[in-house]
Design an enzyme around this catalytic site. Structure first.
Site, mmCIF file in Angstrom:
data_model
loop_
_atom_site.group_PDB
_atom_site.id
_atom_site.type_symbol
_atom_site.label_atom_id
_atom_site.label_comp_id
_atom_site.label_asym_id
_atom_site.label_seq_id
_atom_site.Cartn_x
_atom_site.Cartn_y
_atom_site.Cartn_z
ATOM 1 N N LYS A 14 0.832 -1.223 0.000
ATOM 2 C CA LYS A 14 0.000 0.000 0.000
ATOM 3 C C LYS A 14 0.859 1.262 0.000
ATOM 4 O O LYS A 14 0.657 2.165 -0.804
ATOM 5 C CB LYS A 14 -0.922 0.039 1.237
ATOM 6 C CG LYS A 14 -1.845 -1.160 1.375
ATOM 7 C CD LYS A 14 -2.735 -1.048 2.595
ATOM 8 C CE LYS A 14 -2.006 -1.114 3.922
ATOM 9 N NZ LYS A 14 -1.447 -2.424 4.279
ATOM 10 N N ARG A 89 -9.871 0.745 8.157
ATOM 11 C CA ARG A 89 -9.389 -0.590 8.510
ATOM 12 C C ARG A 89 -10.416 -1.368 9.319
ATOM 13 O O ARG A 89 -10.149 -2.505 9.707
ATOM 14 C CB ARG A 89 -8.123 -0.447 9.353
ATOM 15 C CG ARG A 89 -6.833 -0.892 8.673
ATOM 16 C CD ARG A 89 -5.686 -0.641 9.635
ATOM 17 N NE ARG A 89 -4.505 -1.380 9.295
ATOM 18 C CZ ARG A 89 -3.460 -0.845 8.656
ATOM 19 N NH1 ARG A 89 -3.475 0.406 8.269
ATOM 20 N NH2 ARG A 89 -2.400 -1.587 8.429
ATOM 21 N N ARG A 128 11.487 -6.461 5.554
ATOM 22 C CA ARG A 128 11.489 -5.053 5.952
ATOM 23 C C ARG A 128 11.946 -4.912 7.407
ATOM 24 O O ARG A 128 12.651 -3.968 7.759
ATOM 25 C CB ARG A 128 10.093 -4.442 5.780
ATOM 26 C CG ARG A 128 10.057 -2.969 6.149
ATOM 27 C CD ARG A 128 8.759 -2.282 5.779
ATOM 28 N NE ARG A 128 7.650 -2.770 6.583
ATOM 29 C CZ ARG A 128 6.388 -2.370 6.431
ATOM 30 N NH1 ARG A 128 6.083 -1.498 5.494
ATOM 31 N NH2 ARG A 128 5.431 -2.849 7.187
ATOM 32 N N ARG A 134 11.003 -0.981 12.519
ATOM 33 C CA ARG A 134 9.598 -0.903 12.936
ATOM 34 C C ARG A 134 9.274 -2.002 13.935
ATOM 35 O O ARG A 134 9.479 -3.178 13.665
ATOM 36 C CB ARG A 134 8.682 -1.008 11.704
ATOM 37 C CG ARG A 134 8.359 0.344 11.106
ATOM 38 C CD ARG A 134 7.506 0.254 9.886
ATOM 39 N NE ARG A 134 6.206 -0.392 10.089
ATOM 40 C CZ ARG A 134 5.211 -0.325 9.233
ATOM 41 N NH1 ARG A 134 5.345 0.384 8.126
ATOM 42 N NH2 ARG A 134 4.072 -0.959 9.456
ATOM 43 N N ARG A 146 -0.727 -9.525 13.132
ATOM 44 C CA ARG A 146 -1.276 -8.428 12.320
ATOM 45 C C ARG A 146 -2.097 -8.970 11.150
ATOM 46 O O ARG A 146 -3.140 -8.422 10.809
ATOM 47 C CB ARG A 146 -0.134 -7.543 11.789
ATOM 48 C CG ARG A 146 0.471 -6.666 12.878
ATOM 49 C CD ARG A 146 1.796 -6.071 12.449
ATOM 50 N NE ARG A 146 1.695 -5.212 11.289
ATOM 51 C CZ ARG A 146 2.705 -4.963 10.462
ATOM 52 N NH1 ARG A 146 3.894 -5.503 10.670
ATOM 53 N NH2 ARG A 146 2.542 -4.162 9.433
#
Ligand code: B4P
Length: 189
Positions: A14, A89, A128, A134, A146
């Protein structure tokens, strides 16, 4: 105006695709994830509250996120349009967005759903996590959590937009440029 929602599970691309879309179509980028991470970095009250949920891989409560987006939509929407990335969401967020846009008489043009399979999502987010720093990309268990939350709370939003005939499914597997071409074809249709 071109007003888009880009939608998909964590790791679907996204943010990656939004950056290319805003450049080509000259749109405003509204990423709730980026806004929340900026609030966390600035140690605001909102950021401190959001951090408790993001660190656990959970969604930030609806009232916080809806309030945050409401302020932006009420004050800053102008120009060519916007792309909402990471919002809505939940069904509650989708209802709130419809209400905000109806009040401002701003139509939502399209909802772009990036379809990516489970294995690929895990691969991208683990990769990532190695250099992003993160907290929500650190390790398989938080990433799986998640994705599970996405299936329980976020996926119903797809059906919400399908009922409005605004949802477009795009194959999210391939190179970044291949996927961008597919998205542009749908946007330009
Ligand atoms: P987000 O920032 O939205 O995080 P995300 O779902 O992982 O999406 P992101 O945009 O970062 O990643 P992308 O799909 O581009 O949200 C973070 C957290 O904030 C949420 O978990 C939640 O706690 C909170 N939050 C945000 N919005 C909220 C809301 N509305 N309500 C409640 N809570 C909210 O995937 C990127 C990865 O894939 C990158 O590493 C990229 O390099 C890679 N990639 C992209 N395209 C690729 C391709 N074609 N091939 C290979 N790799 C690719």
């Amino acid at each position: 105006m071109l007003n888009l929602v880009i939608f998909g599970p964590p790791g679907a691309g996204k943010g990656t695709q939004s950056n290319k879309i805003i450049e080509k179509y000259n749109l405003m980028h509204l990423s709730t994830g980026d806004i929340l991470r900026a609030e966390i970095a600035s140690k605001t009250d909102l950021g401190n509250e959001a951090k408790k949920f993001i660190d656990k891989g959970e969604l930030v409560p609806d009232n916080i996120v809806i309030g945050m987006i409401r302020k932006i939509i009420e004050r800053n929407i102008s120009g060519n349009g916007f792309i909402l990335d990471g919002f809505p969401r939940t069904i509650e967020q989708a209802n709130a967005l419809d209400e905000m846009l109806n009040n401002k008489k701003i139509p939502l043009s399209k909802m772009l759903f990036l379809d990516v399979d489970h294995e690929e999502l895990i691969k991208r987010l683990l990769s990532r996590g190695k250099d992003s720093g993160r907290s929500d990309d650190q390790g398989l268990s938080i990433i799986e959590k998640r994705i599970n939350i996405y299936h329980q709370q976020t996926k119903p939003v797809l059906e919400y937009y399908e009922k409005q005939n605004k949802a477009y499914k795009i194959n999210g597997i391939g190179t970044v440029d291949e996927i961008f071409d597919r998205l542009c074809k749908v946007i330009d249709k």
